[in-house]
Scaffold this motif. Structure first.
Motif, PDB file in Angstrom:
ATOM      1  N   ALA A  99       4.175 -16.490 -11.463  1.00 15.12           N
ATOM      2  CA  ALA A  99       4.846 -16.207 -10.200  1.00 15.12           C
ATOM      3  C   ALA A  99       3.870 -15.668  -9.167  1.00 15.12           C
ATOM      4  CB  ALA A  99       5.983 -15.214 -10.428  1.00 15.12           C
ATOM      5  N   ALA A 100       2.940 -14.797  -9.574  1.00 13.23           N
ATOM      6  CA  ALA A 100       1.936 -14.280  -8.646  1.00 13.23           C
ATOM      7  C   ALA A 100       1.012 -15.389  -8.169  1.00 13.23           C
ATOM      8  CB  ALA A 100       1.137 -13.164  -9.315  1.00 13.23           C
ATOM      9  N   ALA A 101       0.622 -16.283  -9.073  1.00 12.33           N
ATOM     10  CA  ALA A 101      -0.229 -17.406  -8.679  1.00 12.33           C
ATOM     11  C   ALA A 101       0.496 -18.341  -7.719  1.00 12.33           C
ATOM     12  CB  ALA A 101      -0.686 -18.169  -9.923  1.00 12.33           C
ATOM     13  N   LEU A 190      13.362   0.014 -12.605  1.00 13.07           N
ATOM     14  CA  LEU A 190      12.243  -0.488 -13.409  1.00 13.07           C
ATOM     15  C   LEU A 190      11.993  -1.980 -13.229  1.00 13.07           C
ATOM     16  CD1 LEU A 190      13.014   1.318 -16.791  1.00 13.07           C
ATOM     17  CD2 LEU A 190      11.491   2.062 -14.979  1.00 13.07           C
ATOM     18  N   CYS A 191      12.774  -2.651 -12.384  1.00 11.50           N
ATOM     19  CA  CYS A 191      12.681  -4.116 -12.330  1.00 11.50           C
ATOM     20  C   CYS A 191      11.348  -4.605 -11.782  1.00 11.50           C
ATOM     21  CB  CYS A 191      13.826  -4.671 -11.497  1.00 11.50           C
ATOM     22  SG  CYS A 191      13.784  -4.162  -9.771  1.00 11.50           S
ATOM     23  N   LEU A 192      10.598  -3.784 -11.052  1.00 11.56           N
ATOM     24  CA  LEU A 192       9.318  -4.207 -10.488  1.00 11.56           C
ATOM     25  C   LEU A 192       8.128  -3.777 -11.344  1.00 11.56           C
ATOM     26  CD1 LEU A 192       9.894  -3.417  -6.694  1.00 11.56           C
ATOM     27  CD2 LEU A 192      10.329  -5.534  -7.938  1.00 11.56           C
ATOM     28  N   SER A 193       8.375  -3.271 -12.543  1.00 12.11           N
ATOM     29  CA  SER A 193       7.273  -2.762 -13.366  1.00 12.11           C
ATOM     30  C   SER A 193       6.367  -3.881 -13.857  1.00 12.11           C
ATOM     31  CB  SER A 193       7.833  -1.968 -14.551  1.00 12.11           C
ATOM     32  OG  SER A 193       8.733  -2.771 -15.307  1.00 12.11           O
ATOM     33  N   PHE A 194       6.922  -5.025 -14.241  1.00 12.12           N
ATOM     34  CA  PHE A 194       6.075  -6.131 -14.693  1.00 12.12           C
ATOM     35  C   PHE A 194       5.247  -6.722 -13.558  1.00 12.12           C
ATOM     36  CE2 PHE A 194       7.966  -6.376 -18.919  1.00 12.12           C
ATOM     37  CZ  PHE A 194       6.900  -6.863 -19.657  1.00 12.12           C
ATOM     38  N   PRO A 195       5.805  -6.963 -12.344  1.00  9.18           N
ATOM     39  CA  PRO A 195       4.926  -7.388 -11.245  1.00  9.18           C
ATOM     40  C   PRO A 195       3.811  -6.398 -10.945  1.00  9.18           C
ATOM     41  CG  PRO A 195       7.203  -7.859 -10.697  1.00  9.18           C
ATOM     42  CD  PRO A 195       7.222  -7.087 -11.971  1.00  9.18           C
ATOM     43  N   VAL A 196       4.097  -5.103 -10.989  1.00  8.10           N
ATOM     44  CA  VAL A 196       3.062  -4.099 -10.758  1.00  8.10           C
ATOM     45  C   VAL A 196       1.991  -4.179 -11.841  1.00  8.10           C
ATOM     46  CG1 VAL A 196       2.597  -1.620 -10.704  1.00  8.10           C
ATOM     47  CG2 VAL A 196       4.555  -2.537  -9.472  1.00  8.10           C
ATOM     48  N   CYS A 197       2.410  -4.279 -13.088  1.00  7.83           N
ATOM     49  CA  CYS A 197       1.459  -4.304 -14.202  1.00  7.83           C
ATOM     50  C   CYS A 197       0.572  -5.535 -14.151  1.00  7.83           C
ATOM     51  CB  CYS A 197       2.234  -4.249 -15.524  1.00  7.83           C
ATOM     52  SG  CYS A 197       1.216  -4.130 -17.005  1.00  7.83           S
ATOM     53  N   VAL A 198       1.129  -6.694 -13.782  1.00 11.30           N
ATOM     54  CA  VAL A 198       0.360  -7.932 -13.781  1.00 11.30           C
ATOM     55  C   VAL A 198      -0.549  -8.018 -12.564  1.00 11.30           C
ATOM     56  CG1 VAL A 198       0.550 -10.443 -13.632  1.00 11.30           C
ATOM     57  CG2 VAL A 198       2.034  -9.177 -15.183  1.00 11.30           C
ATOM     58  N   VAL A 199      -0.022  -7.750 -11.373  1.00 13.27           N
ATOM     59  CA  VAL A 199      -0.792  -7.929 -10.147  1.00 13.27           C
ATOM     60  C   VAL A 199      -1.848  -6.845  -9.999  1.00 13.27           C
ATOM     61  CG1 VAL A 199      -0.658  -8.023  -7.633  1.00 13.27           C
ATOM     62  CG2 VAL A 199       1.096  -9.138  -9.018  1.00 13.27           C
ATOM     63  N   ARG A 317     -13.453  -5.500   3.044  1.00 12.93           N
ATOM     64  CA  ARG A 317     -13.854  -6.095   1.775  1.00 12.93           C
ATOM     65  C   ARG A 317     -12.695  -6.105   0.797  1.00 12.93           C
ATOM     66  NH1 ARG A 317     -19.870  -3.718   0.227  1.00 12.93           N
ATOM     67  NH2 ARG A 317     -20.994  -4.595   2.029  1.00 12.93           N
ATOM     68  N   ALA A 318     -12.583  -7.192   0.103  1.00 14.43           N
ATOM     69  CA  ALA A 318     -11.576  -7.261  -0.955  1.00 14.43           C
ATOM     70  C   ALA A 318     -11.954  -6.328  -2.089  1.00 14.43           C
ATOM     71  CB  ALA A 318     -11.455  -8.696  -1.471  1.00 14.43           C
ATOM     72  N   PRO A 319     -10.983  -5.770  -2.779  1.00 14.85           N
ATOM     73  CA  PRO A 319     -11.310  -4.884  -3.898  1.00 14.85           C
ATOM     74  C   PRO A 319     -12.123  -5.599  -4.953  1.00 14.85           C
ATOM     75  CG  PRO A 319      -8.990  -5.499  -3.937  1.00 14.85           C
ATOM     76  CD  PRO A 319      -9.526  -5.955  -2.619  1.00 14.85           C
ATOM     77  N   ALA A 320     -13.036  -4.868  -5.566  1.00 16.42           N
ATOM     78  CA  ALA A 320     -13.897  -5.460  -6.587  1.00 16.42           C
ATOM     79  C   ALA A 320     -13.054  -5.992  -7.731  1.00 16.42           C
ATOM     80  CB  ALA A 320     -14.882  -4.419  -7.114  1.00 16.42           C
ATOM     81  N   PRO A 321     -13.372  -7.170  -8.236  1.00 19.06           N
ATOM     82  CA  PRO A 321     -12.584  -7.728  -9.337  1.00 19.06           C
ATOM     83  C   PRO A 321     -12.703  -6.872 -10.580  1.00 19.06           C
ATOM     84  CG  PRO A 321     -14.574  -9.022  -8.989  1.00 19.06           C
ATOM     85  CD  PRO A 321     -14.493  -8.048  -7.844  1.00 19.06           C
ATOM     86  N   VAL A 322     -11.572  -6.706 -11.239  1.00 19.68           N
ATOM     87  CA  VAL A 322     -11.548  -5.925 -12.471  1.00 19.68           C
ATOM     88  C   VAL A 322     -12.149  -6.756 -13.584  1.00 19.68           C
ATOM     89  CG1 VAL A 322     -10.066  -4.711 -14.118  1.00 19.68           C
ATOM     90  CG2 VAL A 322      -9.490  -4.754 -11.678  1.00 19.68           C
ATOM     91  N   PRO A 323     -13.096  -6.227 -14.349  1.00 23.93           N
ATOM     92  CA  PRO A 323     -13.685  -7.017 -15.431  1.00 23.93           C
ATOM     93  C   PRO A 323     -12.639  -7.420 -16.445  1.00 23.93           C
ATOM     94  CG  PRO A 323     -14.297  -4.692 -15.617  1.00 23.93           C
ATOM     95  CD  PRO A 323     -13.656  -4.861 -14.275  1.00 23.93           C
TER      96      PRO A 323
END
Length: 395
Positions: A99-101, A190-199, A317-323
């Motif tokens: 969904a985020a993609a 809690l319905c937005l917890s999975f979008p927060v965790c993934v994004v 600047r975009a945030p540094a990508p998380v490894p």
């Protein structure tokens, strides 16, 4: 991200949800089918056991049925329940990634979504368990405490009167209403917890706390979404069940007692097969809509649209990508290649390069005295021999 970012109304979110789902229908459906099929298989095992206990239990005897029930309970707690939790958590992570993609206009595949979710599998599973503890286990514990208090009260006071029974019934009804209100409120929080965790790539507890804060101001709209989703599920279920009911009612000879067991089995299969299909069809709708609500709340509260435009213009600047984290379970081919790799010999460990500077003919120079000393000491543990004299240097 193809559309302009701005605060959206509920109708715009629902319309965009339908468009995103229709544009990538097969990919979303394929991702949703995996957890639904696992849950359906576990439910089928339970149905088969209860059917056996009801039809063949008298012939087997109460002792056999009791032992089989204990074994099935242990199997359910040790195998079936963890398997369903694993499939549901991993599937939720893969659906939210897709969904985020889709929201950002990126392409994705079923395999790619599950490969990305696999890298953080334990995080999504723990988030699902945490939501279950808050939504289901906490009210269950409260009900157990209430029943225990009533039982102790009955034991201490003796036989209950009609007035006390009526009062107890009123308390139970009020507690039931409070439990339902608690479940709905916590679900909206809690319905937005999975979008927060993934994004945002955060832990489960951090995602829960941020979802509670981010959902403020939009819980009424999310409640309307859930009501519409329930109506949609009911409608799809009726569409699937009505033809089967009409066939049983209109075909002559099928409603006789001789065919009762056969018809019951067919209806049971249709009910569980229909639930699998309905879950697979409607689960992506909830996920896409929740992802849109997540981004909409970030636009309203945090100015995400301005931040995105500034990134596109190069002003921020975009945030540094998380490894990328290490997978919580190494792939099978990686473990096999590590096991079957040939061991290195001592010559391979200390072998010099093929050519070196200073060799006039390009051949390999002899090992240095330090390498000879180190090699002899490591191989046999014997003391090194006297180093050969180098021409031009004092012995």
């Amino acid at each position: 991200m193809t559309d302009a970012l701005r605060p959206s109304t509920l109708g715009e979110i629902l319309d965009r949800t339908a468009n995103m789902y229709r544009a990538r229908f097969l990919a979303f459906l394929g991702i949703a089918c995996m957890p639904a099929s696992v849950i359906l298989a576990c439910a089928a095992v339970m149905v088969l056991f209860f059917t056996w206990a009801a039809t063949r239990g008298d012939a087997a005897g109460p002792v056999v049925v009791g032992l089989a029930s204990i074994v099935f309970l242990i199997v359910g707690l040790v195998i079936l329940l963890p398997l369903c939790t694993f499939a549901a958590g991993l599937g939720a992570g893969a659906l939210n990634y897709a969904a985020a993609a889709a929201f950002e206009g990126q392409s994705f595949t079923i395999r790619g979504a599950y490969q990305t979710a696999w890298k953080r599998g334990w995080r999504y599973i723990w988030l699902l368990v945490l939501e279950g503890l808050i939504l289901v286990v906490a009210p269950g514990v409260a009900w157990a405490i209430l029943i225990f208090v009533f039982a102790i009260g009955q034991i201490m006071t003796g036989k209950a009167s009609a007035a006390s029974s009526a009062a107890a019934g009123g308390v139970v009804m009020l507690f039931l209403a409070a439990t339902g209100l608690y479940a709905v409120l916590m679900l909206l929080m809690l319905c937005l917890s999975f979008p927060v965790c993934v994004v945002e790539n955060v832990g489960a507890w951090t995602a829960v706390k941020r979802a509670v804060s981010l959902s403020k101001g939009t819980r009424g709209r999310i409640l309307v979404l859930y009501i519409l989703g329930m109506v949609l599920r009911w409608g799809v279920s009726m569409v699937l069940m009505i033809p089967a009911i009409l066939i049983v009612a209109l075909v002559p000879g099928l409603d006789t007692p001789q065919h009762a067991q056969f018809i019951g089995t067919i209806m049971l299969l249709l009910i569980y097969g229909g639930s699998f299909l309905v879950r697979s069809l409607t689960k992506p709708i909830y996920t896409i809509a929740q992802m849109l609500f997540y981004y909409d709340q970030r636009i309203r509260k945090e100015g995400f649209d301005i931040e995105w435009l500034m990134r596109q213009a190069g002003m921020v600047r975009a945030p540094a990508p998380v490894p990328e984290p290490e997978p919580w379970m190494a792939p099978v081919h990686a473990r096999l290649s590590a096991t079957l790799a040939p061991p290195q010999t001592a010559e391979a460990i200390v072998a010099p390069p093929a050519t070196a500077a200073g060799a006039p003919d390009g051949s390999s120079p002899p090992l240095s005295a330090v390498n000879e000393l180190d090699l002899q000491t490591r191989l046999d543990g014997s003391p090194p021999e006297a180093l050969p004299a180098v021409p031009g240097e004092p012995a």
